[in-house]
Scaffold this motif. Structure first.
Motif, PDB file in Angstrom:
ATOM      1  N   GLU A   1      49.286   3.577  40.620  1.00  0.00           N
ATOM      2  CA  GLU A   1      48.390   2.532  41.105  1.00  0.00           C
ATOM      3  C   GLU A   1      47.178   2.377  40.186  1.00  0.00           C
ATOM      4  O   GLU A   1      46.748   1.253  39.883  1.00  0.00           O
TER       5      GLU A   1
ATOM      6  N   THR B   1      40.843   0.183  45.234  1.00  0.00           N
ATOM      7  CA  THR B   1      42.258   0.454  45.012  1.00  0.00           C
ATOM      8  C   THR B   1      43.104  -0.523  45.820  1.00  0.00           C
ATOM      9  O   THR B   1      42.657  -1.058  46.842  1.00  0.00           O
ATOM     10  N   THR B   2      44.321  -0.740  45.360  1.00  0.00           N
ATOM     11  CA  THR B   2      45.223  -1.667  46.036  1.00  0.00           C
ATOM     12  C   THR B   2      45.634  -1.125  47.404  1.00  0.00           C
ATOM     13  O   THR B   2      45.690  -1.854  48.395  1.00  0.00           O
ATOM     14  N   THR B   3      45.910   0.174  47.456  1.00  0.00           N
ATOM     15  CA  THR B   3      46.321   0.820  48.705  1.00  0.00           C
ATOM     16  C   THR B   3      45.201   0.765  49.731  1.00  0.00           C
ATOM     17  O   THR B   3      45.444   0.607  50.927  1.00  0.00           O
TER      18      THR B   3
ATOM     19  N   ILE C   1      46.373   8.102  47.141  1.00  0.00           N
ATOM     20  CA  ILE C   1      46.361   7.339  45.905  1.00  0.00           C
ATOM     21  C   ILE C   1      47.174   8.068  44.827  1.00  0.00           C
ATOM     22  O   ILE C   1      47.002   9.268  44.616  1.00  0.00           O
TER      23      ILE C   1
ATOM     24  N   ASN D   1      48.144   0.716  36.867  1.00  0.00           N
ATOM     25  CA  ASN D   1      48.271  -0.743  37.048  1.00  0.00           C
ATOM     26  C   ASN D   1      46.902  -1.424  37.072  1.00  0.00           C
ATOM     27  O   ASN D   1      46.717  -2.495  36.486  1.00  0.00           O
TER      28      ASN D   1
END
Length: 302
Positions: A179, A251-253, A175, A182
């Protein structure tokens, strides 16, 4: 009968205790007798009257339980659940650091294998480390295996000189701060919860930094209703259970430890049925490793 019912029936027949780490699959946490952080679970194994313990977690966690409870039978449902960060620490590389810094205290994160614990002065958890370090007289600290947690502890203990081993948790390391920026821009009223195994750029964006259990407790007690959770996604099960009216954003990841997810209801059942994958430790190493855990308890309670 369902597989879950079969497991519960076997558990009663064998007088077994099922422990689950907070990063395990939801269905494993749901069926476990006790869910928590790794060292908390090891202590619960020690305190229990059960002679058969099934530890749903990664290898070093089950090892820690066996270190504390040598006369109990400790099983792990999969023999492929090693911890990449724990495996990064090698005796050879540690010896090099010791030769360069002979006066340093070796402080080791609980997320480490038996051989490393056996040569350590004291182990720490992410929640107990601050108190333990305050009770260590030596100024120089060799900290391993996680450089990110070590860096975070260095910031909290500016009077100490940290020599950081170059290890990390791949799940937390992936991470980056962009990120999180955002996500903060998208969810402006949400608080950011970060585990100290994340890098400094991510930690600097946190509203609260803490161990897995500390993150869960903070989200439950906080008056805020929304959280961006920056740690392994298994914690969301307990967070939602304790705070069903609150919103948790991943998280997006994505933060999934593949080794934590290798334990399934199927291999938990097989493990109980056949009593397979027992944790067997070299007694000499176990005794040495026990000292580092005893020192952890002693120094954290001063």
């Amino acid at each position: 009968m369902t597989l879950k019912e079969d497991i519960l029936k076997l558990k009663v027949e064998k007088n077994a205790l099922i422990l689950s780490h907070l990063y395990e699959l939801d269905e494993i946490q749901e069926i476990a007798d006790i869910v928590g952080d790794s060292y908390f679970l090891s202590k619960k194994a020690l305190e229990s009257t059960n002679d058969l313990i099934v530890f749903c977690g990664v290898q070093f966690m089950a090892e820690s339980a066996k270190i504390l409870s040598p006369n109990k039978k400790i099983l792990i449902p999969s023999n492929e659940t090693t911890c990449p960060m724990a495996d990064m620490a090698s005796l050879e590389k540690l010896e090099i650091l010791k030769d360069k810094h002979p006066n340093a205290k070796i402080v080791t994160y609980i997320n480490s294998n038996l051989d490393i614990k056996a040569v350590s002065d004291v182990c720490v958890t992410s929640s107990s480390a601050k108190n333990i370090l305050a009770n260590i007289d030596e100024e120089e600290i060799i900290f391993l295996p996680d450089r990110n947690l070590g860096e975070y502890l260095q910031e909290q203990n500016p009077n100490k000189k940290f020599i950081l081993y170059n290890g990390f948790c791949p799940t937390h390391e992936r991470i980056d701060k962009e990120e999180i920026v955002n996500l903060k821009n998208k969810y402006r009223d949400f608080k950011v919860l970060v585990h100290p195994e994340c890098n400094k750029g991510v930690r600097d964006l946190a509203d609260f930094i803490g161990s897995t259990s500390e993150l869960i407790n903070y989200s439950a007690s906080s008056p805020f209703k929304g959280f961006i959770v920056v740690t392994e996604e298994g914690v969301l099960y307990k967070m939602k259970l304790k705070s069903p009216s609150k919103t948790f954003i991943k998280t997006t990841t994505g933060m999934i430890c593949p080794n934590m997810k290798k334990i399934t209801l199927e291999n938990l059942y097989t493990c109980l049925l056949n009593e397979e994958y027992e944790i067997i430790l070299h007694e000499g190493l176990r005794v040495k490793a026990l000292k580092s855990l005893e020192n952890m308890h002693r120094l954290s309670s001063k």
